[in-house]
Design a protein around this motif. Structure first.
Motif, short mmCIF file in Angstrom:
data_model
loop_
_atom_site.label_atom_id
_atom_site.label_comp_id
_atom_site.label_asym_id
_atom_site.label_seq_id
_atom_site.Cartn_x
_atom_site.Cartn_y
_atom_site.Cartn_z
N LYS A 35 40.05 55.60 -70.76
CA LYS A 35 40.47 56.69 -69.88
C LYS A 35 41.33 57.70 -70.63
O LYS A 35 41.13 58.91 -70.50
N ALA A 36 42.25 57.20 -71.46
CA ALA A 36 43.11 58.10 -72.23
C ALA A 36 42.29 58.89 -73.25
O ALA A 36 42.46 60.11 -73.39
N PHE A 84 46.74 60.15 -66.74
CA PHE A 84 45.59 59.57 -67.42
C PHE A 84 46.00 58.64 -68.57
O PHE A 84 45.14 58.14 -69.28
N LEU A 93 39.77 49.58 -70.63
CA LEU A 93 39.58 50.64 -69.63
C LEU A 93 40.66 51.70 -69.73
O LEU A 93 40.38 52.90 -69.68
N ASP A 94 41.92 51.28 -69.89
CA ASP A 94 43.03 52.23 -70.02
C ASP A 94 42.86 53.08 -71.28
O ASP A 94 43.09 54.29 -71.27
N GLY A 151 39.08 59.59 -73.15
CA GLY A 151 38.22 60.54 -72.47
C GLY A 151 38.95 61.81 -72.06
O GLY A 151 38.41 62.92 -72.19
N PHE A 152 40.19 61.65 -71.59
CA PHE A 152 40.95 62.83 -71.20
C PHE A 152 41.33 63.66 -72.43
O PHE A 152 41.31 64.90 -72.38
#
Length: 404
Positions: free
Chosen positions: A179-180, A228, A175-176, A182-183
């Motif tokens: 998220k990274a 993020f 998940l981390d 995606g940003f």
């Protein structure tokens, strides 16, 4: 702060008279005036300068983004990705093997893989500026490698954090990382398609308003990036990439120079504050072996990148030596390792390794022609000697600082 600026200036002026680069002198000023060295202590706690140091890194990478145009990414994206992946495979792989060879533990080996594998974006940027090589052909793959490293850095930190914290949830790590990533993708899309809109929003004839606007945008996006899980430096780099292609790009490059230089000096000074010279002798031999290994891997990576771009020995040597220095990312890993209770030898090892390469890297970059004489002949060298090499684009003799 005043003492830090003055100490850095005095040492840099003295070293400049004998041809030394400014980066190791700024670091030396921090060591001499920090809490770990007898005598005058200007800053007793390195964390006191943490925010200013972070601002220095943000401005250095923001400036790098201003110089690295979107056309460069579109023109050679595939080769840049390949050169960056090759560099990471050689250096991260060598770092991982070295970590296991030391026998300090698996978690320690994973930390050392990142320490030995990732160049210092701040030092590389400063070296390119100080040597006046921003207009050189080989600078494009150098900057491409830095971009690939920064993307890898974000994913690597996200994957390493649950390992160091002892978390057993693979889902949390995924998940981390998602998220990274995606940003990062969002920033890339904004840089690709949002340049015109950003240019209209930033446009003003008032220099004061322009400075406040671009500084606010760079620092804000850097802060959001960190939230993020992406390195703040890569967020600042992407902002510079966007603004450099706008109608205000040339003015921004001129206006950011004094901010970049001043806070960049504080970044390296603060780095020196964190180094305790008394801890270095206990890890001297591992540090020297790691430095030799890093130099060998950088030379090999420089040769391979030179072959990809059909460069001669000179540009290949420039690539190898410019990317040699290690810095801010290694210090982040040292902090994470200390907080996770890993082997206590890691912190002095990382400090000694980074300090040595922070000194040797800029010195080697300024004398890359010595290395070029020792490298094997490349196809480009043979073509140039026979007079059959295609003409290259002229490179301005004016330093990039003055070209704006």
């Amino acid at each position: 702060m005043g003492g830090a600026f003055l100490a850095a200036a005095v040492l840099a002026r003295a070293g400049g008279r004998i041809g030394l680069p400014t980066i190791p002198l700024f670091i030396l000023a921090g060591i001499l005036l920090g809490p770990h060295t007898p005598g005058v202590v200007l800053v007793s706690d390195p964390h006191d300068l943490e925010m200013l140091s972070a601002l220095g890194l943000v401005l250095l990478l923001f400036y790098l983004g201003l110089e690295f145009h979107l056309d460069d990414l579109k023109a050679g994206g595939r080769r840049m990705a390949l050169a960056g992946a090759t560099y990471l495979a050689l250096n991260v792989g060598a770092g991982l093997g070295f970590g296991f060879a030391l026998g300090w533990g698996t978690s320690e080996a994973l930390v050392l893989a990142g320490v030995l594998g990732i160049s210092s974006s701040a030092i590389v940027t400063k070296v390119l500026v100080d040597t006046g090589r921003l207009g050189n052909p080989e600078t494009r793959p150098i900057l491409g490698i830095i971009v690939v490293e920064d993307i890898f850095l974000a994913l690597y930190l996200a994957a390493l954090q649950p390992i160091l914290s002892g978390a057993d949830s693979l889902a949390a790590a995924v998940l981390d990382g998602a998220k990274a990533f995606g940003f990062l993708l969002l920033l890339a899309l904004a840089a690709r398609f949002g340049t015109k809109l950003v240019g209209r929003l930033m446009h003003t004839r008032d220099d004061e308003l322009l400075v406040i606007s671009f500084l606010g945008m760079a620092v804000f996006v850097a802060g959001v990036s960190e939230w993020f899980g992406v390195a703040d430096a890569i967020g600042a780099f992407m902002v510079g990439l966007m603004l450099g292609s706008t109608s205000s790009g040339a003015r921004i490059r001129t206006l950011v120079h004094p901010l970049r230089d001043a806070f960049g000096a504080i970044f390296f000074f603060a780095f020196g504050l964190s180094i305790n010279p008394g801890d270095l002798p206990s890890v001297l031999w591992p540090v020297l072996l790691a430095v030799l290994l890093t130099f060998a891997m950088n030379v090999l990576a420089g040769l391979l990148a030179g072959r990809m771009y059909r460069f001669g020995r000179g540009p290949a040597a420039n690539i190898a030596t410019t990317l040699l220095a290690r810095g801010e990312f290694a210090l982040i890993l040292a902090t994470m390792a200390a907080g996770a209770g890993l082997d206590e030898r890691l912190s002095p090892f990382i400090a000694g390794y980074v300090l040595l390469l922070a000194v040797l890297g800029p010195l080697a970059a300024g004398r890359a022609h010595w290395l070029a004489r020792l490298l094997p002949r490349a196809e480009r060298d043979s073509e140039e000697e026979s007079g059959t090499a295609p003409p290259t684009e002229p490179v301005s003799l004016v330093k990039a600082d003055d070209a704006g």
